[in-house]
Enzyme design. Structure first.
Site, PDB file in Angstrom:
ATOM      1  N   GLU A 155       2.227  16.761   2.030  1.00 23.67           N
ATOM      2  CA  GLU A 155       1.429  15.877   1.177  1.00 23.67           C
ATOM      3  C   GLU A 155       2.295  14.962   0.319  1.00 23.67           C
ATOM      4  O   GLU A 155       1.950  13.797   0.100  1.00 23.67           O
ATOM      5  CB  GLU A 155       0.489  16.692   0.283  1.00 23.67           C
ATOM      6  CG  GLU A 155      -0.712  17.282   0.994  1.00 23.67           C
ATOM      7  CD  GLU A 155      -0.433  18.633   1.642  1.00 23.67           C
ATOM      8  OE1 GLU A 155       0.743  19.053   1.655  1.00 23.67           O
ATOM      9  OE2 GLU A 155      -1.383  19.265   2.130  1.00 23.67           O
TER      10      GLU A 155
ATOM     11  N   HIS B  65      -9.339  27.199  -2.794  1.00 29.05           N
ATOM     12  CA  HIS B  65      -9.977  26.223  -1.901  1.00 29.05           C
ATOM     13  C   HIS B  65     -11.390  25.855  -2.367  1.00 29.05           C
ATOM     14  O   HIS B  65     -12.219  25.433  -1.565  1.00 29.05           O
ATOM     15  CB  HIS B  65     -10.061  26.767  -0.467  1.00 29.05           C
ATOM     16  CG  HIS B  65      -8.733  26.927   0.214  1.00 29.05           C
ATOM     17  ND1 HIS B  65      -7.871  27.954  -0.088  1.00 29.05           N
ATOM     18  CD2 HIS B  65      -8.113  26.191   1.169  1.00 29.05           C
ATOM     19  CE1 HIS B  65      -6.781  27.847   0.667  1.00 29.05           C
ATOM     20  NE2 HIS B  65      -6.906  26.786   1.433  1.00 29.05           N
TER      21      HIS B  65
END
Lengths: 343, 347
Positions: free
Chosen positions: A69, A138
């Site tokens: 990322e 998450h």
């Protein structure tokens, strides 16, 4: 997927299809737009953010990245600095931890540090939210964190039409825009969904101004200010309370940065009662900011103390019943509205 | 303390190119002199009014100040192969690279002085120099200047140009994730990037050997299937390595990694007493500029007149920039919240 050729003014689409439609239209319109992220190609985005785009635009513009990322957000920043218009997807907001430096120290600061001489026209998309037992790493929203850090606009659509309109506006904006979609509003076939995640979406070009809230339901007794999936919950509660003589106004913020403080104040000026519903953490966040938007302007507008319904400063639990106990769901919203109403 | 370990994967000798022509050698020398002259002027201005004692936030040039004396061969040797259409991303210690890449000295100095006429209108400071005219930028965060360089290279590649991005970090950055993510991505996508590592032996106060498991960061290039080369702090060695790396990038063959074993002559930042340094005794002897001057005198490229000319030209340009900065307007505090966003959008 069909776009501008369709004769009808609107069609019913899921939020994810509306979002994809905006991306496709902007990619047709502007060759400098491209999309990159993890599993955005053949998979079509884990949360269907890019379904069908690879087939249509090819791997030069719909680009699967390594799980890096920091590198690929930075790549987006550099490409934007050089005049391209990247859309970069971080699969979950929760993953901001591995790449935050590129986001808040680079993407969000370059324009300022350059005294306005360097623009960073990029969109950073992320899936957010819980409710399906994905655990503490998450399931977070974290939009308040992005909104807290200066230099990036933050939009959080709740409806298919806004998902399209805000995506179009985000791509065209010359600033970095963080575009956060709750998994629960996308209309995914593999996740429980509110019927509101499928709705009318305008054909052709559709923009929604960044920084303008929307009154999702007009009401006279109490204002619920909320965003994203919680808008759906709040509308459900409003409908269930209407027969009992409680008339709830629901304000969908749509944008956190800029925040439409005028819309918040206008609604509270009308109702005198405020409930803020936010799926992000309670403290130091969006819900307090909304309350302050009223009290900074005119605390006498509030006839009763404001109510804040958010995640009570606890990581999102895994077990279904525990998770639902901390999320701002119908029961908690209804209780808050009743408290505000004194009934 | 020095680290002599050279890259094990690439024999230096076989890669050594021709001696550059005289005009190039003179240019390398003059760039290094300009850069050093610049740093000496900033050093002077920085310390001019920090007293009594040393107050880091006081004076014409406040804040942290990381000066690059000793590292000029990196900037001169690499940037000699670039035009201002190529991008350079530098670090918290960026002046030598900005000077060598052709960033406007007046605007840069005004930024360092926190003036409205500066590159960033006084909003950035010396670690945050952004010059769109030369595609020059900095990051004050270790290794985090690499990822944006990928994007600049990506844009250049997509537009079918032979423009490249040069991404510079220090040796400490080679232990950061951003470094490795960037090398992998650039290699996999054959992006036109030249990665440069300035190994000045010290991560602030920690010796490189105490922090890094291997002798040469150039060896790390092998992990990503790209060429890696380590050279000493000799401007022609840097020039030669950069020639290969730049040519490879321009040809579309992908990135390379160059580590230069360079020299931090002064403190990590100004005000750093360097009590931890064990290698200061011979710093003057290792100063790369007199060394190169000697080489060029012997080769007949330099003489007293040319040396004097280089120093006078540098001094004139630098003092002009300092005067410009000093006489420029201070930003209006009423505008402190400006430039967070731009008003613009496509229509």
């Amino acid at each position: 997927m069909t776009i501008t050729e369709a004769p009808q003014a609107t069609r019913r689409l899921t939020t994810s299809k509306a979002m994809v439609e905006a991306i496709a239209q902007e990619m047709e319109r502007d060759p400098s737009v491209f999309y990159l992220g993890e599993d955005v190609g053949a998979y079509g985005g884990i949360f269907s953010s890019t379904t069908g785009l690879l087939e249509r635009f090819g791997p030069q513009r719909i680009i699967d990245t390594p799980i890096s990322e920091t590198a690929f957000i930075g790549l987006g920043i550099g490409a934007a600095v050089e005049g391209m218009r990247p859309i970069v997807e971080v699969m979950f907001t929760d993953f901001m931890g591995v790449c935050l430096d590129q986001i808040y120290n680079h993407m969000a600061k370059i324009h300022f540090e350059s005294g306005g001489n360097v623009k960073v026209p990029m969109v950073l998309t992320m899936a957010a939210g819980g409710g399906y037992s994905d655990g503490a790493q998450h399931s977070q929203c974290l939009w308040g964190t992005f909104a807290h850090l200066p230099g990036m606009k933050v939009v959080v659509p709740s409806t298919p039409a806004d998902a399209k309109g805000l995506m179009t506006s985000a791509i065209r904006d010359d600033n970095p825009v963080v575009y956060i979609f709750h998994k629960g509003v996308m209309g995914l076939p593999w996740m429980v969904k509110n019927p509101r995640s499928i709705d009318e979406v305008p054909d052709g070009e559709h923009t929604v101004p960044i920084g303008e809230a929307r009154v999702a339901r007009e009401g006279s007794d109490v204002t619920v200010v909320t965003l994203s999936l919680s808008v759906h919950h709040a509308l459900d509660v409003a409908e269930s309370l209407a027969p009992q003589g409680i008339d709830v106004e629901v304000v969908d913020l749509r944008s956190l940065v800029p925040l439409d403080r005028d819309a918040i104040v206008a609604s509270v000026a009308k109702t005198g009662r405020l409930v803020v519903v936010d799926e992000d953490y309670l403290s130091f966040g969006v819900s307090a900011e909304v309350v302050a938007s009223v009290t900074d302007r005119d605390p006498t507008l509030l006839r009763v103390p404001p109510q804040r319904i958010a995640v009570p400063d606890v990581p999102i639990p895994y077990a279904h019943d525990l998770e639902h106990a901390v999320l701002p769901r119908h029961d908690r919203i209804e209780r808050a509205v009743r408290t505000a109403m004194g009934r | 303390m020095t680290t002599e370990a050279a890259s094990t994967s690439i024999p230096q000798q076989s890669r050594r190119g021709e001696v550059p022509e005289a005009a190039v050698r003179l240019g390398l020398y003059r760039t290094m002199v300009l850069s050093r002259t610049y740093e000496e002027a900033i050093l002077r201005e920085y310390h001019a009014d920090k007293g009594p004692g040393f107050d880091i936030g006081k004076g014409l040039v406040p804040g942290e100040m990381h000066l690059s004396a000793g590292q000029e061969p990196v900037a001169a040797g690499v940037c000699a192969h670039l035009t201002t259409d190529d991008a350079v991303t530098a670090t918290h210690r960026p002046h030598h690279l900005a000077v060598a890449h052709g960033v406007d000295l007046r605007k840069m100095t005004a930024e360092i002085f926190g003036r409205e006429t500066g590159l960033g209108r006084g909003r950035g400071g010396h670690m945050h120099l952004f010059d769109p005219a030369t595609h020059f930028s900095c990051s004050g965060i270790i290794a985090e200047g690499y990822p944006p360089a990928l994007g600049q290279a990506f844009a250049f590649q997509r537009r079918g140009t032979d423009r490249i991005a040069v991404a510079v970090t220090g040796e400490g950055a080679a232990n950061q994730g951003a470094f490795h993510e960037s090398l992998n991505l650039a290699a996999r996508w054959s992006l036109p990037v030249v990665f440069v590592v300035e190994d000045n032996d010290w991560g602030i106060s920690v010796p490189r050997d105490a922090a890094t498991a291997i002798g040469s960061n150039a060896d790390r290039a092998a992990a990503y299937g790209i060429p890696g080369e380590r050279v000493e702090n000799d401007v022609e060695a840097v020039y030669d390595a950069a020639r290969r790396a730049v040519a490879r990038a321009r040809a579309g063959d992908g990135p390379s990694l160059i580590e230069v074993h360079t020299l931090r002559m002064w403190g990590h930042f100004e005000g750093d007493a360097q009590g931890y340094r064990t290698d200061l005794a011979d710093v003057a002897e290792r100063d790369p500029i007199p060394r190169y001057e000697e080489v060029l005198r012997k080769a007949g490229v330099l003489d007293d007149e040319k040396v004097a000319q280089a120093k006078a030209d540098a001094s004139r340009r630098v003092e002009d920039a300092v005067e410009f900065a000093r006489s420029s307007a201070i930003p209006d505090p009423a505008d402190a919240t400006a430039y967070v966003f731009t008003e613009g959008a496509l229509r």
